[in-house]
Design an enzyme around this catalytic site. Sequence first.
Site, PDB file in Angstrom:
ATOM      1  N   CYS A   1     -42.182  -1.510 100.815  1.00 34.41           N
ATOM      2  CA  CYS A   1     -41.489  -1.663 102.093  1.00 34.41           C
ATOM      3  C   CYS A   1     -41.094  -0.301 102.636  1.00 34.41           C
ATOM      4  CB  CYS A   1     -40.211  -2.472 101.910  1.00 34.41           C
ATOM      5  SG  CYS A   1     -40.495  -4.195 101.553  1.00 34.41           S
TER       6      CYS A   1
ATOM      7  N   SER B   1     -49.274   0.720  95.308  1.00 31.88           N
ATOM      8  CA  SER B   1     -48.488  -0.511  95.223  1.00 31.88           C
ATOM      9  C   SER B   1     -47.844  -0.806  96.578  1.00 31.88           C
ATOM     10  CB  SER B   1     -47.411  -0.307  94.151  1.00 31.88           C
ATOM     11  OG  SER B   1     -46.959  -1.522  93.640  1.00 31.88           O
ATOM     12  N   PRO B   2     -47.692  -2.090  96.916  1.00 32.68           N
ATOM     13  CA  PRO B   2     -47.016  -2.391  98.188  1.00 32.68           C
ATOM     14  C   PRO B   2     -45.582  -1.874  98.173  1.00 32.68           C
ATOM     15  CG  PRO B   2     -47.292  -4.387  96.844  1.00 32.68           C
ATOM     16  CD  PRO B   2     -48.065  -3.287  96.174  1.00 32.68           C
TER      17      PRO B   2
ATOM     18  N   ARG C   1     -49.176 -11.273  93.150  1.00 33.38           N
ATOM     19  CA  ARG C   1     -48.212 -10.472  92.362  1.00 33.38           C
ATOM     20  C   ARG C   1     -47.165 -11.411  91.784  1.00 33.38           C
ATOM     21  NH1 ARG C   1     -45.102  -4.729  93.343  1.00 33.38           N
ATOM     22  NH2 ARG C   1     -47.042  -4.011  92.427  1.00 33.38           N
TER      23      ARG C   1
ATOM     24  N   TYR D   1     -38.270 -13.190  95.254  1.00 35.43           N
ATOM     25  CA  TYR D   1     -38.459 -13.689  96.617  1.00 35.43           C
ATOM     26  C   TYR D   1     -38.909 -15.152  96.569  1.00 35.43           C
ATOM     27  CZ  TYR D   1     -37.607  -8.852  97.636  1.00 35.43           C
ATOM     28  OH  TYR D   1     -37.005  -7.632  97.700  1.00 35.43           O
TER      29      TYR D   1
ATOM     30  N   GLN E   1     -49.933  -7.412 101.380  1.00 33.22           N
ATOM     31  CA  GLN E   1     -49.134  -8.363 100.611  1.00 33.22           C
ATOM     32  C   GLN E   1     -48.367  -9.225 101.610  1.00 33.22           C
ATOM     33  OE1 GLN E   1     -45.406  -7.082  98.685  1.00 33.22           O
ATOM     34  NE2 GLN E   1     -46.272  -7.824  96.765  1.00 33.22           N
TER      35      GLN E   1
ATOM     36  N   ALA F   1     -44.789  -5.541 101.630  1.00 33.35           N
ATOM     37  CA  ALA F   1     -44.461  -6.962 101.805  1.00 33.35           C
ATOM     38  C   ALA F   1     -44.358  -7.245 103.301  1.00 33.35           C
ATOM     39  CB  ALA F   1     -43.141  -7.275 101.115  1.00 33.35           C
TER      40      ALA F   1
ATOM     41  N   GLY G   1     -46.423   3.231  92.546  1.00 32.68           N
ATOM     42  CA  GLY G   1     -45.409   3.085  93.572  1.00 32.68           C
ATOM     43  C   GLY G   1     -44.811   4.428  93.910  1.00 32.68           C
ATOM     44  N   ARG G   2     -43.683   4.749  93.251  1.00 24.48           N
ATOM     45  CA  ARG G   2     -42.938   5.958  93.619  1.00 24.48           C
ATOM     46  C   ARG G   2     -43.729   7.234  93.410  1.00 24.48           C
ATOM     47  NH1 ARG G   2     -38.159   3.862  90.080  1.00 24.48           N
ATOM     48  NH2 ARG G   2     -40.045   3.064  89.073  1.00 24.48           N
TER      49      ARG G   2
HETATM   50  C1  FNR Z   1     -41.137  -1.263  96.194  1.00 27.73           C
HETATM   51  N1  FNR Z   1     -41.709  -2.339  95.507  1.00 27.73           N
HETATM   52  C2  FNR Z   1     -42.249  -3.390  96.197  1.00 27.73           C
HETATM   53  N2  FNR Z   1     -42.908  -4.375  95.551  1.00 27.73           N
HETATM   54  C3  FNR Z   1     -43.549  -5.344  96.211  1.00 27.73           C
HETATM   55  O1  FNR Z   1     -44.155  -6.203  95.600  1.00 27.73           O
HETATM   56  N3  FNR Z   1     -43.522  -5.355  97.585  1.00 27.73           N
HETATM   57  C4  FNR Z   1     -42.852  -4.432  98.303  1.00 27.73           C
HETATM   58  O2  FNR Z   1     -42.897  -4.432  99.539  1.00 27.73           O
HETATM   59  C5  FNR Z   1     -42.143  -3.434  97.592  1.00 27.73           C
HETATM   60  N4  FNR Z   1     -41.399  -2.491  98.254  1.00 27.73           N
HETATM   61  C6  FNR Z   1     -40.984  -1.357  97.589  1.00 27.73           C
HETATM   62  C7  FNR Z   1     -40.448  -0.285  98.297  1.00 27.73           C
HETATM   63  C8  FNR Z   1     -40.125   0.900  97.641  1.00 27.73           C
HETATM   64  C9  FNR Z   1     -39.610   2.070  98.426  1.00 27.73           C
HETATM   65  C10 FNR Z   1     -40.297   1.002  96.234  1.00 27.73           C
HETATM   66  C11 FNR Z   1     -39.965   2.267  95.484  1.00 27.73           C
HETATM   67  C12 FNR Z   1     -40.768  -0.079  95.532  1.00 27.73           C
HETATM   68  C13 FNR Z   1     -42.001  -2.205  94.065  1.00 27.73           C
HETATM   69  C14 FNR Z   1     -43.267  -1.349  93.867  1.00 27.73           C
HETATM   70  O3  FNR Z   1     -44.397  -1.950  94.456  1.00 27.73           O
HETATM   71  C15 FNR Z   1     -43.543  -1.126  92.368  1.00 27.73           C
HETATM   72  O4  FNR Z   1     -43.851  -2.360  91.780  1.00 27.73           O
HETATM   73  C16 FNR Z   1     -42.349  -0.497  91.662  1.00 27.73           C
HETATM   74  O5  FNR Z   1     -41.832   0.582  92.417  1.00 27.73           O
HETATM   75  C17 FNR Z   1     -42.725  -0.004  90.255  1.00 27.73           C
HETATM   76  O6  FNR Z   1     -43.745   0.956  90.323  1.00 27.73           O
HETATM   77  P1  FNR Z   1     -43.427   2.552  90.241  1.00 27.73           P
HETATM   78  O7  FNR Z   1     -42.625   2.914  91.432  1.00 27.73           O
HETATM   79  O8  FNR Z   1     -42.658   2.781  88.969  1.00 27.73           O
HETATM   80  O9  FNR Z   1     -44.799   3.181  90.233  1.00 27.73           O
END
Ligand code: FNR
Length: 362
Positions: free
Chosen positions: A24, A21-22, A229, A181, A98, A56, A322-323
Amino acid sequence: MSLFQPFQIRDIQFKNRIGVSPMCQYSSTDGFADDWHLVHLGSRAVGGAALVIMEATAVTPEGRISPHDMGIWQDAHIEPLARITRFILSHGAVPGIQIAHAGRKASNAAPWLGDGALTTEQGGWSPLLGPSAIAFDENSPVPQAMTDADIEALKQAFAGAAHRALKAGFQVLELHAAHGYLLHSFLSPLSNQRTDAYGGSFDNRIRLLLEITEQARQIWPDTLPLFVRISATDWVEGGWDVPQSVRLCAELKKRGVDLVDVSSGGAVADAKIKVGPGYQVPFAEQIRHQADIPTAAVGFITDAAQADEIIRQGQADMVLLGRESLRNPYWPLHAAHALGVTPQWPNQYDRAKPRLPQPQSR
Ligand code: FNR
């Protein structure tokens, strides 16, 4: 279908259904990618994900969430990004990006620097842009309602970013229309109270995203996938919701979007979100069936059997981590072991392969 079955969109084949997942990293200076991003994303390509999506990436400097966000508003950004896409590709993963504008949620501190709105003295910027002059919460600045000229400039910025993303070698382009956003804030009646062609009715609120999507589809080659997204729901009565998402996604499909990446929330600070394992998966499922478009599920997907089941049940076409992917870049390789599929460990790591007895193949 199962987690380790390949997935084809246009000319791109994903070797399995797992994407990063994207996320930051708040580690750029002036929007540039550097060694951190190469190692971070590169590790996840080595770790066996089929798709690795760059965080992002801001289409203008003012569209960054924080001063440390990734950017793609100038040609000089291309080559450091291209270094990363080359590495991801060389490890059999598809590089995605993204592209984003943070709108009224721009100009914040990085999480480990305390989050929160930054003043210009603290390195932030103003004015922030939004559909209407409504602040995200009482601690955030009131954005400036975008003029027609602002909207035109925004479209140009997204177009420029898409051209540069292609030059940098990305194969999946994802438009960020989630998490409150700028593009999401036009969709949601909680943040969009315009009275012109971009506000009010459902058709007016989705107009900006559809225009940016049509433009992106013209720039992004027919051979390559385009994702969007969305936040499927604001989790607030009277806000953006799943039925509207279904209608939106049917329109996105008509405009050549190949997959909707289904997240939720972020429009307002006081939403009551029921978080738990796979809590957003039902939204991906509903959109997949009712709008008849491929979806990716994301959110608290941490376990191989859970991810496999999402694909087997037809709830989504891909899962994004993500995490869990931050905790374990090699998650896809371990998931393959757990599901009895032969994982593709890189040659360099061959001697470290887990060699415990395998569960029965399925
Ligand atoms: C994110 N998430 C996020 N989403 C997105 O659309 N663009 C982004 O740049 C970010 N940045 C971001 C940074 C960090 C450190 C985290 C933990 C999360 C949200 C991420 O992509 C995801 O949708 C959520 O974290 C839920 O998925 P998980 O973590 O439960 O697998």
